[in-house]
Write an enzyme that holds these catalytic residues in place. Structure first.
Site, PDB file in Angstrom:
ATOM      1  N   TYR A 139       0.826  -1.211   0.000  1.00 49.45           N
ATOM      2  CA  TYR A 139       0.000   0.000   0.000  1.00 49.45           C
ATOM      3  C   TYR A 139       0.862   1.263   0.000  1.00 49.45           C
ATOM      4  CZ  TYR A 139      -3.973  -3.054   1.283  1.00 49.45           C
ATOM      5  OH  TYR A 139      -4.942  -4.036   1.307  1.00 49.45           O
ATOM      6  N   LYS A 189       5.443 -14.485   1.864  1.00 52.26           N
ATOM      7  CA  LYS A 189       5.171 -15.248   0.635  1.00 52.26           C
ATOM      8  C   LYS A 189       6.415 -15.217  -0.246  1.00 52.26           C
ATOM      9  CE  LYS A 189       2.462 -17.303  -2.396  1.00 52.26           C
ATOM     10  NZ  LYS A 189       1.929 -18.660  -2.236  1.00 52.26           N
ATOM     11  N   ASP A 222      -0.774 -18.157   2.068  1.00 52.01           N
ATOM     12  CA  ASP A 222      -1.893 -19.035   1.680  1.00 52.01           C
ATOM     13  C   ASP A 222      -2.094 -20.144   2.710  1.00 52.01           C
ATOM     14  OD1 ASP A 222       0.627 -19.765   0.759  1.00 52.01           O
ATOM     15  OD2 ASP A 222      -0.038 -20.397  -1.230  1.00 52.01           O
ATOM     16  N   ASP A 246      -4.264  -6.815   6.040  1.00 50.90           N
ATOM     17  CA  ASP A 246      -5.607  -6.315   5.742  1.00 50.90           C
ATOM     18  C   ASP A 246      -6.555  -7.486   5.480  1.00 50.90           C
ATOM     19  OD1 ASP A 246      -7.737  -4.731   5.078  1.00 50.90           O
ATOM     20  OD2 ASP A 246      -6.858  -3.906   3.244  1.00 50.90           O
ATOM     21  N   ASP A 250      -9.664  -9.451   8.144  1.00 49.74           N
ATOM     22  CA  ASP A 250     -11.096  -9.620   7.853  1.00 49.74           C
ATOM     23  C   ASP A 250     -11.472 -11.089   8.037  1.00 49.74           C
ATOM     24  OD1 ASP A 250     -11.560  -6.919   7.234  1.00 49.74           O
ATOM     25  OD2 ASP A 250     -12.816  -7.417   5.509  1.00 49.74           O
TER      26      ASP A 250
HETATM   27 MG    MG Z   1      -9.607  -3.802   5.481  1.00 46.61          MG
END
Ligand code: MG
Ligand code: NAI
Length: 357
Positions: A139, A189, A222, A246, A250
Protein backbone atom coordinates in the site's frame (compact mmCIF):
# COMPACT_ATOMS: atom_id res chain seq x y z
CA UNK A 1 -4.43 14.91 39.30
CA UNK A 2 -7.03 15.20 36.60
CA UNK A 3 -5.77 14.18 33.18
CA UNK A 4 -7.56 15.68 30.20
CA UNK A 5 -7.36 13.58 27.04
CA UNK A 6 -8.10 15.47 23.83
CA UNK A 7 -9.73 13.36 21.15
CA UNK A 8 -10.29 14.37 17.53
CA UNK A 9 -13.43 12.68 16.25
CA UNK A 10 -13.71 11.96 12.53
CA UNK A 11 -17.02 10.15 12.36
CA UNK A 12 -16.96 10.01 8.56
CA UNK A 13 -19.64 8.40 6.43
CA UNK A 14 -22.47 5.88 6.55
CA UNK A 15 -22.62 4.06 9.87
CA UNK A 16 -19.42 5.80 11.08
CA UNK A 17 -21.24 8.50 13.10
CA UNK A 18 -23.79 5.99 14.40
CA UNK A 19 -21.23 3.61 15.90
CA UNK A 20 -18.83 6.30 17.14
CA UNK A 21 -21.46 7.98 19.27
CA UNK A 22 -21.75 4.74 21.26
CA UNK A 23 -17.99 4.63 21.81
CA UNK A 24 -18.06 8.24 22.95
CA UNK A 25 -20.85 7.36 25.34
CA UNK A 26 -18.62 4.67 26.86
CA UNK A 27 -15.71 7.09 27.25
CA UNK A 28 -17.98 9.65 28.92
CA UNK A 29 -19.20 6.99 31.33
CA UNK A 30 -15.62 6.13 32.22
CA UNK A 31 -14.73 9.73 32.97
CA UNK A 32 -17.74 9.83 35.31
CA UNK A 33 -16.65 6.64 37.06
CA UNK A 34 -12.93 7.45 37.13
CA UNK A 35 -12.14 10.76 38.74
CA UNK A 36 -8.62 10.98 37.33
CA UNK A 37 -9.41 11.33 33.64
CA UNK A 38 -11.63 13.36 31.40
CA UNK A 39 -12.12 13.20 27.64
CA UNK A 40 -12.62 16.23 25.47
CA UNK A 41 -14.08 15.64 22.00
CA UNK A 42 -13.58 17.84 18.97
CA UNK A 43 -15.60 16.84 15.90
CA UNK A 44 -14.31 17.20 12.35
CA UNK A 45 -16.84 17.09 9.49
CA UNK A 46 -14.51 15.36 7.04
CA UNK A 47 -15.54 12.55 4.73
CA UNK A 48 -17.43 11.97 1.49
CA UNK A 49 -20.17 14.53 2.09
CA UNK A 50 -17.47 17.09 2.75
CA UNK A 51 -15.79 15.99 -0.47
CA UNK A 52 -18.93 16.48 -2.53
CA UNK A 53 -19.28 20.03 -1.15
CA UNK A 54 -15.64 21.10 -1.05
CA UNK A 55 -13.83 18.88 -3.54
CA UNK A 56 -11.61 17.38 -0.82
CA UNK A 57 -11.96 14.77 1.89
CA UNK A 58 -10.29 16.93 4.57
CA UNK A 59 -8.94 20.47 4.87
CA UNK A 60 -5.53 21.02 3.27
CA UNK A 61 -3.98 21.58 6.68
CA UNK A 62 -5.82 18.64 8.25
CA UNK A 63 -2.71 17.01 9.69
CA UNK A 64 -1.72 20.31 11.27
CA UNK A 65 -5.15 20.58 12.85
CA UNK A 66 -4.90 17.03 14.18
CA UNK A 67 -1.32 16.84 15.33
CA UNK A 68 -1.78 18.17 18.86
CA UNK A 69 -4.61 15.85 19.80
CA UNK A 70 -3.90 12.89 22.05
CA UNK A 71 -5.79 10.55 19.73
CA UNK A 72 -7.99 10.37 16.68
CA UNK A 73 -11.20 8.37 16.85
CA UNK A 74 -12.33 7.39 13.36
CA UNK A 75 -15.66 5.92 12.23
CA UNK A 76 -15.45 4.90 8.59
CA UNK A 77 -15.09 6.61 5.26
CA UNK A 78 -16.51 5.77 1.86
CA UNK A 79 -19.83 6.31 0.19
CA UNK A 80 -21.37 5.61 -3.22
CA UNK A 81 -20.73 8.63 -5.43
CA UNK A 82 -17.11 9.09 -4.35
CA UNK A 83 -14.58 6.58 -5.72
CA UNK A 84 -13.27 4.38 -2.88
CA UNK A 85 -9.63 5.00 -3.75
CA UNK A 86 -10.18 8.72 -3.24
CA UNK A 87 -11.94 8.41 0.11
CA UNK A 88 -9.34 5.93 1.34
CA UNK A 89 -6.20 7.65 0.07
CA UNK A 90 -7.23 11.24 0.84
CA UNK A 91 -8.28 10.60 4.41
CA UNK A 92 -7.47 7.32 6.13
CA UNK A 93 -4.18 6.59 4.39
CA UNK A 94 -3.15 10.24 4.53
CA UNK A 95 -3.43 10.15 8.31
CA UNK A 96 -1.78 6.73 8.72
CA UNK A 97 1.16 7.75 6.55
CA UNK A 98 1.37 11.41 7.53
CA UNK A 99 1.48 10.50 11.21
CA UNK A 100 3.80 7.55 10.58
CA UNK A 101 1.37 5.18 12.28
CA UNK A 102 3.39 2.24 11.11
CA UNK A 103 1.93 -0.26 13.55
CA UNK A 104 -1.61 -1.52 13.05
CA UNK A 105 -2.75 -3.60 16.03
CA UNK A 106 -5.69 -5.87 15.34
CA UNK A 107 -6.76 -8.22 18.12
CA UNK A 108 -8.56 -11.36 16.97
CA UNK A 109 -10.10 -12.78 20.06
CA UNK A 110 -13.25 -14.82 20.26
CA UNK A 111 -15.19 -13.52 23.24
CA UNK A 112 -17.55 -15.80 25.14
CA UNK A 113 -21.06 -15.48 23.77
CA UNK A 114 -19.86 -14.19 20.39
CA UNK A 115 -20.98 -15.90 17.21
CA UNK A 116 -18.84 -19.01 16.77
CA UNK A 117 -18.15 -19.43 13.07
CA UNK A 118 -15.74 -22.34 13.42
CA UNK A 119 -17.32 -25.42 14.89
CA UNK A 120 -13.95 -26.81 15.97
CA UNK A 121 -12.76 -23.75 17.90
CA UNK A 122 -13.75 -22.53 21.35
CA UNK A 123 -13.10 -19.04 22.71
CA UNK A 124 -9.77 -20.03 24.27
CA UNK A 125 -8.57 -21.29 20.87
CA UNK A 126 -8.86 -17.95 19.11
CA UNK A 127 -6.79 -15.28 20.79
CA UNK A 128 -4.22 -13.61 18.60
CA UNK A 129 -2.84 -10.15 18.02
CA UNK A 130 -2.10 -9.33 14.40
CA UNK A 131 0.57 -6.67 14.01
CA UNK A 132 0.23 -5.34 10.50
CA UNK A 133 2.79 -3.14 8.77
CA UNK A 134 0.85 0.04 8.17
CA UNK A 135 3.06 2.52 6.33
CA UNK A 136 4.44 0.96 3.14
CA UNK A 137 4.56 -2.47 1.51
CA UNK A 138 1.85 -3.18 -1.03
CA UNK A 139 0.00 0.00 0.00
CA UNK A 140 2.91 2.34 -0.66
CA UNK A 141 1.01 4.02 -3.46
CA UNK A 142 4.02 3.76 -5.77
CA UNK A 143 3.30 2.90 -9.36
CA UNK A 144 2.21 4.28 -12.68
CA UNK A 145 -0.53 4.10 -15.27
CA UNK A 146 1.00 4.55 -18.68
CA UNK A 147 -0.78 4.95 -22.02
CA UNK A 148 -4.00 5.16 -20.04
CA UNK A 149 -7.09 4.22 -21.97
CA UNK A 150 -5.17 2.95 -24.99
CA UNK A 151 -4.50 -0.57 -26.17
CA UNK A 152 -0.96 -0.27 -24.85
CA UNK A 153 -2.14 0.53 -21.34
CA UNK A 154 0.35 -0.51 -18.65
CA UNK A 155 -0.41 -0.48 -14.92
CA UNK A 156 2.26 -0.93 -12.26
CA UNK A 157 1.59 -1.11 -8.54
CA UNK A 158 4.84 -1.44 -6.67
CA UNK A 159 5.36 -3.06 -3.30
CA UNK A 160 7.87 -1.01 -1.31
CA UNK A 161 9.74 -2.69 1.54
CA UNK A 162 12.42 -0.52 3.08
CA UNK A 163 14.92 -1.89 5.56
CA UNK A 164 13.85 0.68 8.13
CA UNK A 165 10.16 -0.04 7.57
CA UNK A 166 10.50 -3.81 7.62
CA UNK A 167 12.85 -3.96 10.56
CA UNK A 168 10.86 -1.62 12.81
CA UNK A 169 7.58 -3.53 12.45
CA UNK A 170 9.27 -6.89 13.01
CA UNK A 171 11.17 -5.56 16.00
CA UNK A 172 7.94 -4.15 17.45
CA UNK A 173 6.35 -7.59 17.09
CA UNK A 174 9.28 -9.31 18.81
CA UNK A 175 9.08 -6.82 21.68
CA UNK A 176 5.37 -7.51 22.05
CA UNK A 177 5.87 -11.30 21.95
CA UNK A 178 8.63 -11.01 24.54
CA UNK A 179 6.55 -8.76 26.79
CA UNK A 180 3.53 -11.06 26.62
CA UNK A 181 5.57 -14.29 26.74
CA UNK A 182 3.92 -15.54 23.55
CA UNK A 183 4.99 -17.09 20.26
CA UNK A 184 5.55 -14.93 17.19
CA UNK A 185 4.46 -15.95 13.71
CA UNK A 186 5.64 -14.16 10.59
CA UNK A 187 3.41 -14.40 7.52
CA UNK A 188 4.95 -13.77 4.12
CA UNK A 189 5.17 -15.25 0.64
CA UNK A 190 8.80 -15.62 -0.34
CA UNK A 191 8.24 -18.36 -2.89
CA UNK A 192 6.33 -16.08 -5.27
CA UNK A 193 7.37 -12.59 -4.20
CA UNK A 194 11.03 -13.20 -4.84
CA UNK A 195 12.32 -9.78 -3.82
CA UNK A 196 10.04 -8.25 -1.21
CA UNK A 197 9.19 -11.35 0.78
CA UNK A 198 12.62 -12.95 0.55
CA UNK A 199 13.83 -9.71 2.09
CA UNK A 200 11.04 -9.78 4.72
CA UNK A 201 12.02 -13.32 5.78
CA UNK A 202 15.67 -12.36 5.92
CA UNK A 203 14.96 -9.39 8.20
CA UNK A 204 12.73 -11.59 10.38
CA UNK A 205 15.61 -14.08 10.76
CA UNK A 206 18.09 -11.32 11.54
CA UNK A 207 15.93 -9.64 14.17
CA UNK A 208 15.06 -13.01 15.75
CA UNK A 209 18.73 -13.35 16.79
CA UNK A 210 18.15 -10.53 19.28
CA UNK A 211 15.22 -12.39 20.86
CA UNK A 212 16.35 -15.96 21.56
CA UNK A 213 13.60 -16.28 24.18
CA UNK A 214 10.81 -15.80 21.62
CA UNK A 215 9.59 -18.95 19.89
CA UNK A 216 8.96 -18.18 16.22
CA UNK A 217 7.06 -19.63 13.27
CA UNK A 218 6.99 -18.56 9.64
CA UNK A 219 4.21 -19.41 7.20
CA UNK A 220 3.36 -18.60 3.61
CA UNK A 221 0.23 -16.48 3.51
CA UNK A 222 -1.89 -19.03 1.68
CA UNK A 223 -1.09 -21.74 4.23
CA UNK A 224 -1.62 -19.23 7.03
CA UNK A 225 -5.15 -18.51 5.75
CA UNK A 226 -5.88 -22.21 5.90
CA UNK A 227 -4.42 -22.63 9.40
CA UNK A 228 -6.45 -19.69 10.68
CA UNK A 229 -9.58 -21.67 9.86
CA UNK A 230 -8.34 -25.20 10.66
CA UNK A 231 -6.07 -24.56 13.61
CA UNK A 232 -6.42 -20.98 14.84
CA UNK A 233 -4.76 -21.92 18.13
CA UNK A 234 -1.42 -21.94 16.30
CA UNK A 235 -1.37 -18.14 16.29
CA UNK A 236 -0.51 -15.85 19.21
CA UNK A 237 1.38 -12.74 18.08
CA UNK A 238 1.44 -12.40 14.29
CA UNK A 239 3.45 -9.99 12.15
CA UNK A 240 2.75 -9.44 8.49
CA UNK A 241 2.73 -6.96 5.63
CA UNK A 242 0.15 -4.29 4.89
CA UNK A 243 -1.91 -6.18 2.29
CA UNK A 244 -1.69 -9.60 3.92
CA UNK A 245 -2.63 -8.08 7.27
CA UNK A 246 -5.61 -6.31 5.74
CA UNK A 247 -6.98 -9.50 4.24
CA UNK A 248 -6.15 -11.88 7.09
CA UNK A 249 -7.76 -9.61 9.69
CA UNK A 250 -11.10 -9.62 7.85
CA UNK A 251 -10.79 -13.41 7.86
CA UNK A 252 -9.90 -13.09 11.54
CA UNK A 253 -12.93 -10.91 12.22
CA UNK A 254 -15.10 -13.54 10.66
CA UNK A 255 -13.81 -16.33 12.94
CA UNK A 256 -13.97 -14.08 16.01
CA UNK A 257 -17.60 -13.07 16.08
CA UNK A 258 -17.95 -11.07 12.88
CA UNK A 259 -16.96 -7.76 11.35
CA UNK A 260 -19.21 -5.91 13.81
CA UNK A 261 -16.73 -6.72 16.59
CA UNK A 262 -13.31 -6.14 15.03
CA UNK A 263 -11.25 -3.13 16.05
CA UNK A 264 -7.87 -1.72 15.09
CA UNK A 265 -5.34 0.74 16.48
CA UNK A 266 -2.95 2.71 14.27
CA UNK A 267 0.08 3.63 16.29
CA UNK A 268 3.30 5.56 16.06
CA UNK A 269 5.20 3.80 18.85
CA UNK A 270 7.63 6.70 19.28
CA UNK A 271 4.55 8.81 20.13
CA UNK A 272 5.68 11.62 17.86
CA UNK A 273 2.19 11.77 16.36
CA UNK A 274 -1.27 10.95 17.67
CA UNK A 275 -2.58 7.40 17.29
CA UNK A 276 -5.85 6.59 15.54
CA UNK A 277 -8.44 4.10 16.75
CA UNK A 278 -11.18 2.67 14.54
CA UNK A 279 -13.52 -0.22 13.95
CA UNK A 280 -12.05 -2.09 10.98
CA UNK A 281 -15.34 -2.32 9.12
CA UNK A 282 -16.35 0.21 6.48
CA UNK A 283 -19.23 2.65 6.23
CA UNK A 284 -21.77 -0.09 5.38
CA UNK A 285 -23.95 2.04 3.07
CA UNK A 286 -26.41 -0.87 2.85
CA UNK A 287 -27.52 -0.38 6.46
CA UNK A 288 -26.59 3.28 7.09
CA UNK A 289 -29.16 5.59 8.66
CA UNK A 290 -31.29 2.78 10.08
CA UNK A 291 -29.83 2.74 13.56
CA UNK A 292 -29.06 -0.98 13.36
CA UNK A 293 -25.27 -1.02 12.95
CA UNK A 294 -23.33 -2.98 15.53
CA UNK A 295 -21.36 -0.52 17.72
CA UNK A 296 -19.24 -3.16 19.48
CA UNK A 297 -16.23 -2.84 17.14
CA UNK A 298 -16.23 0.86 17.73
CA UNK A 299 -16.47 0.28 21.49
CA UNK A 300 -13.67 -2.31 21.34
CA UNK A 301 -11.46 0.37 19.77
CA UNK A 302 -12.19 2.52 22.83
CA UNK A 303 -10.74 -0.33 24.88
CA UNK A 304 -7.57 -0.16 22.75
CA UNK A 305 -7.47 3.60 23.27
CA UNK A 306 -7.63 3.18 27.04
CA UNK A 307 -4.77 0.64 26.90
CA UNK A 308 -2.70 3.11 24.92
CA UNK A 309 -3.23 5.86 27.49
CA UNK A 310 -2.12 3.58 30.29
CA UNK A 311 -5.61 2.81 31.60
CA UNK A 312 -5.22 -0.91 30.94
CA UNK A 313 -7.58 -1.75 33.77
CA UNK A 314 -10.31 0.24 32.03
CA UNK A 315 -9.40 -1.27 28.67
CA UNK A 316 -9.92 -4.69 30.24
CA UNK A 317 -13.20 -3.62 31.85
CA UNK A 318 -14.62 -2.32 28.56
CA UNK A 319 -13.78 -5.64 26.92
CA UNK A 320 -15.38 -7.45 29.84
CA UNK A 321 -18.52 -5.30 29.48
CA UNK A 322 -18.72 -6.21 25.78
CA UNK A 323 -18.32 -9.88 26.67
CA UNK A 324 -21.01 -9.63 29.37
CA UNK A 325 -23.44 -8.19 26.81
CA UNK A 326 -22.60 -11.04 24.41
CA UNK A 327 -23.02 -13.70 27.10
CA UNK A 328 -26.43 -12.28 28.08
CA UNK A 329 -27.34 -12.39 24.39
CA UNK A 330 -30.41 -10.23 24.95
CA UNK A 331 -29.34 -6.89 23.53
CA UNK A 332 -27.65 -7.47 20.17
CA UNK A 333 -27.93 -6.02 16.68
CA UNK A 334 -29.24 -7.99 13.72
CA UNK A 335 -25.79 -9.01 12.42
CA UNK A 336 -25.57 -11.02 15.67
CA UNK A 337 -29.09 -12.37 15.21
CA UNK A 338 -30.55 -9.86 17.66
CA UNK A 339 -33.15 -7.17 17.12
CA UNK A 340 -31.79 -4.28 19.16
CA UNK A 341 -30.70 -0.88 17.89
CA UNK A 342 -27.18 0.56 17.85
CA UNK A 343 -28.17 2.82 20.70
CA UNK A 344 -29.57 0.02 22.84
CA UNK A 345 -26.40 -2.04 22.48
CA UNK A 346 -24.29 0.99 23.48
CA UNK A 347 -26.52 1.50 26.53
CA UNK A 348 -26.21 -2.17 27.46
CA UNK A 349 -22.41 -1.90 27.48
CA UNK A 350 -22.63 1.22 29.64
CA UNK A 351 -24.95 -0.58 32.09
CA UNK A 352 -22.50 -3.49 32.35
CA UNK A 353 -19.62 -1.08 32.99
CA UNK A 354 -21.51 0.68 35.75
CA UNK A 355 -22.61 -2.54 37.43
CA UNK A 356 -19.06 -3.95 37.44
CA UNK A 357 -18.10 -1.82 40.43
MG1 MG B 1 -9.61 -3.80 5.48
P1 NAI C 1 -18.22 -2.75 5.03
O1 NAI C 1 -17.38 -3.19 6.17
O2 NAI C 1 -18.72 -1.35 5.07
O3 NAI C 1 -19.49 -3.71 4.90
C1 NAI C 1 -19.40 -5.11 4.62
C2 NAI C 1 -20.65 -5.82 5.13
O4 NAI C 1 -20.61 -5.89 6.56
C3 NAI C 1 -21.94 -5.09 4.78
O5 NAI C 1 -22.94 -6.04 4.54
C4 NAI C 1 -22.28 -4.31 6.04
O6 NAI C 1 -23.66 -4.07 6.24
C5 NAI C 1 -21.72 -5.22 7.13
N1 NAI C 1 -21.24 -4.43 8.29
C6 NAI C 1 -20.09 -3.72 8.35
N2 NAI C 1 -19.98 -3.13 9.55
C7 NAI C 1 -21.09 -3.48 10.25
C8 NAI C 1 -21.55 -3.17 11.56
N3 NAI C 1 -20.86 -2.38 12.40
N4 NAI C 1 -22.74 -3.70 11.95
C9 NAI C 1 -23.44 -4.50 11.14
N5 NAI C 1 -23.05 -4.82 9.89
C10 NAI C 1 -21.89 -4.31 9.45
O7 NAI C 1 -17.36 -3.01 3.71
P2 NAI C 1 -17.70 -2.67 2.18
O8 NAI C 1 -19.15 -2.88 1.92
O9 NAI C 1 -16.71 -3.43 1.41
O10 NAI C 1 -17.37 -1.13 2.00
C11 NAI C 1 -18.32 -0.07 2.15
C12 NAI C 1 -17.58 1.26 2.08
O11 NAI C 1 -16.72 1.38 3.22
C13 NAI C 1 -16.69 1.41 0.85
O12 NAI C 1 -16.82 2.75 0.43
C14 NAI C 1 -15.29 1.13 1.38
O13 NAI C 1 -14.29 1.77 0.65
C15 NAI C 1 -15.40 1.69 2.76
N6 NAI C 1 -14.43 1.11 3.73
C16 NAI C 1 -13.90 1.97 4.64
C17 NAI C 1 -13.06 1.51 5.63
C18 NAI C 1 -12.57 2.48 6.64
O14 NAI C 1 -12.96 3.63 6.64
N7 NAI C 1 -11.74 2.07 7.57
C19 NAI C 1 -12.70 0.09 5.73
C20 NAI C 1 -13.37 -0.75 4.76
C21 NAI C 1 -14.20 -0.24 3.80
Amino acid sequence: MMKKIKIAVIAGDGIGPEVLSEGIKVLKTISELEASCEFEFTHFPWGCEYYLENGKMMDDDALDQLKDFDAIYLGAVGFPGVPDHISLWDLLLKIRKGFDQYVNLRPIKLLKGAKQTLKNANPEDIDMLVIRENSEGEYSGAGDWLYKGTEREIVMQNGVFSRVGTERIIRYAFEEAKKQGKTLTSISKANALNYSMVFWDQVFDQVSKDYPEVETYSYLVDAAAMYMIDQPWRFEIVVTSNLFGDILTDLGASIAGGIGLAAGANINPERKYPPMFEPIHGSAPDIAGQGIANPLASIWSVSQMLDFFGYEDWGERVLQAIEDVLIDGKVLTSDMNGSSSTNEVGNAVVDKLISQK
